[in-house]
Enzyme design. Structure first.
Site: not given
Ligand code: APR
Length: 249
Positions: A101-103, A118, A126, A129, A147, A150, A214
Site C-alpha cells: 500500500n502507498v496510503d 510500492h 522530479c 533530475c 521541479c 530543473c 474475505p
C-alpha cells in the site's frame, strides 16, 4: 471468528513474525482496492494511469488522478486492522511489516519501520533530475508543479507497473520472510509480483503462513490457515487471543 487453539499457542510463542498487507487492509477505511468487483482497475486503466508511458502521454490526467486519490486518503482514517498490526510490533521479538500500500495508514496507526514495496503517494520527485519535491502539495490544486532544480515534471513516489521496486526494501522483505516463524498475508489478491512471492518464500522456508481475506486467492490452498473474513474484524481478535493466552500461562 473461531481461532483454533493450536494456532493461538503457536502465535503466542512465535518470535519472528512477518506481516504482508495489500489494499484489502485499507478497504474498511473507505479506500477502494484494485481488483475487487468495484475496485479501481474495474473503472480505470492501469496502463494509462499507473505507468511511465501513461504519465508521459498525458501527465495532467495522471497527476489529477493521484490528486484525487490523495484527497480520499487524506480524508480517511486507519481502521482496527491497522491498529492491531501496530500492536503486533510490540507482541513479537522480531516483527516486520511489509506493505504494497502507498496510503501510509499503517504509519498513521503507529506502525514503525514499514517496508513499503510500492513506494508511497505522499512524497513526490522530479522525473528528470529525481530531486525530491518538498513543497506542500494541495490535493485541490489542479495545476501540475514543476521541479525547482530543473523545471522537470513532478510525479508521485509510487512504483508504477514495469518499474523496479526499491531494491533494499525488497531484499529486507525477502530476508525477513526466509527466517520467519509465522507469516501473515492480509488483504492482498497475491496477483502482483514480486510481492506475491513473499508468502511462498516463507512457506518453503518452513514458516506457518496465515491468510486473512474475505475472498479466496490464487495462493489460499497452499497455506496453513486461510480465514474468509475482513481484516478489521479478524486482527483485533487474534491480538486479543494472543494476549489472553500469554496471560493465562
Ligand atoms: N479485509 C481483508 N481483505 C480484503 C478486504 C478486507 N476488508 N476487502 C477486500 N479484501 C481483499 C480482496 O478480496 C482482494 O483479494 O483484498 C484483496 C485486494 O487485492 P487487490 O485489489 O489486487 O490489491 P493488492 O493485492 O494490494 O494489489 C497489489 O497491485 O494494482 C497494484 O500497485 C498496486 O499495490 C497494488 C498491487
Amino acid at each position: 471468528m473461531e481461532i483454533p487453539e493450536k494456532l493461538i499457542q503457536i502465535l503466542a510463542s512465535a518470535k519472528r513474525v512477518v506481516v504482508l498487507t495489500g489494499a484489502g487492509i485499507s478497504a474498511e477505511s473507505g479506500i477502494k482496492t484494485f481488483r475487487d468487483p468495484d475496485g479501481l482497475w474495474s473503472k480505470f486503466n492501469p496502463a494509462e494511469l499507473a505507468s511511465m508511458d501513461g504519465f508521459m502521454s498525458n501527465p495532467e490526467l495522471v497527476w489529477d488522478w493521484y490528486q484525487h486519490r490523495r484527497d480520499i486518503i487524506n480524508n480517511s482514517l486507519p481502521n482496527p486492522g491497522h491498529y492491531a498490526i501496530a500492536e503486533m510490533q510490540d507482541l513479537f521479538d522480531n516483527f516486520t511489516l511489509v506493505t504494497q500500500n502507498v496510503d501510509r495508514l499503517h504509519q498513521r496507526a503507529g506502525s514503525k519501520d514499514v517496508l513499503e514495496l510500492h513506494g508511497n503517494i505522499i512524497d513526490n520527485y522530479c522525473i528528470k533530475c529525481r530531486h525530491p519535491y518538498e513543497d506542500f502539495i494541495d490535493s485541490n490544486v489542479k495545476e501540475m508543479p514543476k521541479c525547482r532544480q530543473c523545471g522537470g515534471l513532478i510525479r508521485p513516489a509510487v512504483v508504477w507497473f514495469g518499474e523496479m521496486l526499491p531494491e533494499e526494501v525488497l531484499i529486507n522483505a525477502e530476508r525477513a520472510s526466509k527466517i520467519s516463524d509465522v507469516f501473515f498475508t492480509i488483504g492482498t489478491s497475491a496477483e502482483v509480483y514480486p510481492a506475491a512471492n513473499l508468502p511462498m518464500i516463507a512457506k518453503s522456508s518452513g514458516a506457518l503462513v496465515i491468510e486473512i481475506n474475505p475472498n479466496l486467492t490464487s495462493i489460499s490452498h497452499y497455506l496453513d490457515y486461510s480465514f474468509r473474513i475482513q481484516s478489521g474484524i479478524a486482527l483485533p481478535l487474534i491480538v486479543e487471543a494472543i494476549k489472553t493466552y500469554r496471560n493465562k500461562i
